[in-house]
Design an enzyme around this catalytic site. Sequence first.
Site, mmCIF file in Angstrom:
data_model
loop_
_atom_site.group_PDB
_atom_site.id
_atom_site.type_symbol
_atom_site.label_atom_id
_atom_site.label_comp_id
_atom_site.label_asym_id
_atom_site.label_seq_id
_atom_site.Cartn_x
_atom_site.Cartn_y
_atom_site.Cartn_z
ATOM 1 N N PRO A 191 38.413 56.970 -12.635
ATOM 2 C CA PRO A 191 37.054 56.802 -12.689
ATOM 3 C C PRO A 191 36.371 57.968 -13.491
ATOM 4 O O PRO A 191 35.015 57.779 -13.818
ATOM 5 C CB PRO A 191 36.577 56.763 -11.366
ATOM 6 N N GLU A 196 44.213 59.947 -3.712
ATOM 7 C CA GLU A 196 43.202 60.659 -3.880
ATOM 8 C C GLU A 196 43.162 61.181 -5.650
ATOM 9 O O GLU A 196 42.306 61.986 -5.968
ATOM 10 C CB GLU A 196 43.029 61.837 -3.221
ATOM 11 N N ARG A 208 45.345 41.873 -28.059
ATOM 12 C CA ARG A 208 44.625 40.592 -28.913
ATOM 13 C C ARG A 208 44.297 40.908 -30.354
ATOM 14 O O ARG A 208 44.110 40.251 -31.068
ATOM 15 C CB ARG A 208 43.587 40.012 -28.094
ATOM 16 N N ASP A 268 34.024 38.896 -32.665
ATOM 17 C CA ASP A 268 34.108 39.081 -30.857
ATOM 18 C C ASP A 268 32.809 39.617 -30.528
ATOM 19 O O ASP A 268 32.251 40.688 -31.459
ATOM 20 C CB ASP A 268 35.206 39.549 -30.345
#
Length: 244
Positions: free
Chosen positions: A89, A116, A154, A169
């Site tokens: 994160p 953690e 992709r 896209d």
Amino acid sequence: MKIDILTLFPDMFTGVFGSSMLKHASEKGHVSFRTVDFREYAANKHKKVDDYPYGGGAGMVLSAQPIFDAVAALKAGLSHEPRVILLCPQGERYTQAKAEELAQEAHLIFLCGHYEGFDERVRTHVVTDELSIGDYVLTGGELGAMVIADSVTRLLPGVLGNEESAVTDSHSTGLLEHPQYTRPADFRGLKVPDVLLSGHHANIVKWRKEQALKRTLERRPDMLQRYSLTEQEEAWLGELKEEE
């Protein structure tokens, strides 16, 4: 491309890599996937991969040794230096531009953490990239690795049936994609815009560009701050804002 996943839960990837586009891309030889349980590289007899943090605190921290050795084993004998990507994160926010950058690489290694987090020496001496798929916390890095592997695969030549699909896209052009329709032209009184049935290519291109601008303005106006508008697009955008 070669994609290696270092994880404590390799079974999580079975359905993802064995289905749909990723399966077909692998079968056609465009990409190879390998999951590696880095617990197997733990030097202790109990295959323990985590320990208590120095200085105290909640939770456990993944140890450096198994990961250092697992990455070294994956790199052994290689003539190139793969990108080693830590899912966390705290990492750089993942974007389509990053996907396009990674799609140019020959080899990616993903590190999927739990608990953690990792011993900081993994970050400073093993990892080349730290990526986050959003501002939220997941149980582990596996889901993030799946997302990135899919979005990169992709983009590889030959993977999609129509190479133009990836180019047009949402986010690839800098705008959100225009609305799409298929048959029938009239579904329960809901009709496809006449311009798409006209066969007039130039008018269709114009309509799609206008609609892409409109959708981006409505849903993601922040993207327009980074998008380089042509004079024509600026005029269209001005008209759209006046309509509002």
